[in-house]
Design an enzyme around this catalytic site. Structure first.
Site: not given
Length: 650
Positions: A204, A206, A426, A429, A503
């Site tokens: 990947s 990096g 929040e 969640h 979401d």
């Protein structure tokens, strides 16, 4: 061209060029002025005879095409004689004038040629100077269009060794044999062994592929050529192939050496794809590269190392034995590797005693080497901004939040109603995540906008994961639905906001992958119904491999079934724990940001221990009314949440 060689001062070069032009112009002027230089004024021949007759002339020199002399008043003169005047010597003698003959001047052939050719030389010099200016910057000018752009790096350019590379021990061990060969080729050749001609680093972005290649050259102590795959390809057919030939010619002169081609997929893509035919520029360049690597002429002592993050698009001829014999995977580092990488980068910054690299490594799963370097740099910048002499653990925590969740946007002004909806979104969640056994632990929940997200619940796994199971995916689906369900329960059906857009996008993508790619649908079975392939012009496209209408309808219904099931589980959890939903939402409104440990303690004890609590050590359970934030602090919310639980396996 070797970048390490000292380059001349450009001011001195320009001064020499302009000085030469000035001297050339001065020479031209002097030559023409010399032609017109006369030792006296020109007079008519009749005037000359009159002055002689009057006794004004002291002496003369008679030449075949010019007569020059001096008057008695010391003034010089010149005149052109008339052919056939035989009486002039008698006249001069009668008047007492001293006279003598003068031979004809011989012309200077060199000055004559130079005077006539100087304008052309000036034009050629200016053209040459312009071409030299065009050729600067990689030799891509008119006279060096087909020259290689490969840069030769030596130890003076910054030597890198394996000590500077951490976290990819397995990849390093794969390449140590190449280093040993470059150090002592006879050790392998006397037993008939041949070192691989090429190594392909796959990983990947990096992960340290380029750094690993430079470390190989640094350990072996050999010249290191570096070039990008895009540097070969031009719009003119044949230029790329010419550059490949020139690059290998340079490498042969410096053998043994390493040639590193970064992003080789730019030139090494599968032939026959795209709009071009088999004779286009990119494919001709690839053909030349294949021949140079393993053709009729062996390139002894030249090892090709290439890097790519798209090995699936490379031409099979590149990957066969004799070319890129070894494919070395450079993975995302695990917790041990992350700790070592942090140790390498932390050597460059002054650390406070409370900094624990192990704790930082635990909280950064999925980070590549470049991400960790950026994390250390961000922490150092934060410490400098706060006028600290040492970088403490708090700066690393804040830098981690900035890198993972984005920078805080405290300037955004939101109404109390929007803040309240954000807090409940929040909190929804978080409550679902706490009550889903397979969900990752909560790292932090915030209603402060960060980056593009206006609120976020961040989860981190307890350990590195390399695969995801069905129960974890179902838990992630439920957590992604938690925010929208909380809005439905607290504010009603008509007040549901657009904050759950990301979401919903995440849940739909995860459910689609479960059905079409991972075989997690009982009705469809373990078959691949959707695949990502290289499409038009090399662009990645996701397309279904089974195109019947009935199958497509069944796929859509199974995706809908998974998402609806997650929504139902979130509804059941939040209705069973509605009191905790209110408690957590009020805590978010009061504190803006809560850690995972604070959320756990709030769920168990109904209070949070913080030094800044009004009671001093702990806060009593909050009332059922919304607490107005304390004066002097700004509290922000998340109307358009992009906080899909991360990291996830979609």
């Amino acid at each position: 061209m070797n970048e390490d060689q000292p380059q001349g001062n450009p001011w001195i070069k320009n001064l020499l060029v302009y000085g030469g032009i000035f001297l050339a112009l001065l020479l031209v002027v002097s030559m023409f002025s010399a032609r017109n230089d006369a030792s006296g004024s020109m007079i008519r021949y009749s005037e000359f005879r009159t002055h002689v007759a009057q006794g004004d002339v002291r002496d003369v020199q008679i030449g075949p095409d010019k007569i020059s002399g001096t008057f008695k008043n010391d003034q010089q003169f010149q005149t052109v004689p008339i052919q056939g005047d035989t009486e002039l010597p008698k006249l001069l003698q009668d008047k007492g004038v001293q006279y003598s003959g003068k031979a004809q001047d011989e012309p200077n052939v060199l000055l004559y040629i130079l005077a006539n050719s100087l304008p052309f030389l000036l034009i050629l010099g200016m053209v040459f100077f312009a071409l030299r200016q065009m050729q600067k910057g990689g030799g891509t000018g008119a006279m060096g269009f087909g020259k290689s752009k490969a840069k030769l790096l030596t130890e003076r350019a910054g030597r890198v060794t394996f000590d500077d590379v951490a976290g990819i021990d397995e990849a390093r061990e794969e390449l140590e044999e190449i280093v040993e060969f470059l150090r002592d080729p006879s050790r392998f050749s006397k037993l008939g062994g041949q070192i691989p001609k090429g190594a392909l680093l796959v990983g990947s972005p990096g992960t340290g592929k380029t750094l690993l290649a430079r470390a190989i050259a640094g350990e072996a102590g050999v010249p290191f050529f570096t070039i990008s795959g895009s540097d070969f390809v031009e719009m003119f057919v044949g230029v790329g192939a010419s550059r490949v030939r020139d690059m290998f010619e340079q490498a042969k002169k410096n053998a043994p050496c390493i040639v590193f081609i970064d992003e080789i997929d730019a030139v090494g893509r599968h032939r026959g794809h795209g709009l071009g035919n088999s004779n286009d520029e990119r494919e001709q360049t690839l053909n030349q590269l294949l021949v140079e690597m393993d053709g009729f002429e062996a390139n002894e002592g030249i090892i090709i190392i290439a890097a790519t993050n798209r090995p699936d698009v490379l031409d099979p001829a590149l990957l066969r034995p004799g070319r890129f014999d070894r494919q070395v995977v450079v993975p995302i580092p695990d917790i041990e590797g992350r700790e070592k990488i942090l140790g390498v980068h932390m050597k460059k910054v002054p650390l406070a005693p409370d900094v624990e690299p192990r704790v930082i490594a635990r909280g950064t799963p999925g980070f590549s080497g470049a991400d960790l370097a950026n994390l250390v740099n961000e922490a150092a910048l934060l410490a400098a901004r706060r006028n600290k002499r040492l970088v403490a653990m708090q700066e690393f925590e804040d830098a981690k939040d900035k890198v993972m969740m984005g920078a805080e946007r405290r300037s955004m002004v939101m109404t109390e109603e929007e803040k309240k909806m954000t807090a409940y979104h929040e909190a929804g969640h978080a409550i679902v995540s706490v009550n889903e056994p397979a969900s990752d632990p909560i790292h932090k929940a915030t209603i402060i906008p960060r980056g593009r997200a206006l609120g976020m619940v961040m989860r981190l796994p307890e350990r590195d994961s390399y695969s995801y199971h069905r129960d974890k995916m179902l838990a992630n689906l439920s957590v992604s639905m938690g925010g929208r369900v909380a809005e439905e329960i607290i504010f009603g059906y008509d007040k549901v906001s657009s904050g759950a857009s990301s979401d919903i996008q995440y849940a739909t993508g995860l459910a689609r992958n479960m059905v079409t790619r991972w075989g997690m649908s009982d009705k469809l079975g373990p078959l691949l119904y959707e695949d990502t392939q290289e499409g038009y012009l090399g662009m990645g496209m996701s397309q279904r491999t089974m195109m019947s209408d009935e199958t497509n309808k069944l796929i859509d219904s199974e995706i809908r079934l998974l998402v609806d099931g997650a929504h139902a589980r979130a509804v059941a959890i939040l209705k069973d724990h509605e009191d905790k939903l209110h408690l957590l939402a009020k805590a978010l409104l009061e504190y803006e940001t809560l850690t995972g440990e604070e959320i756990r303690k709030l769920m168990e004890d109904g209070k949070i221990d913080r030094p800044d609590s009004p009671s001093g050590s702990s806060r009593p359970p909050m009332p059922q009314t919304i607490t107005v934030p304390r004066a002097g602090r700004r509290f922000l919310g998340a109307g358009a949440d992009t906080s899909a639980p991360r990291p996830l396996g979609a």
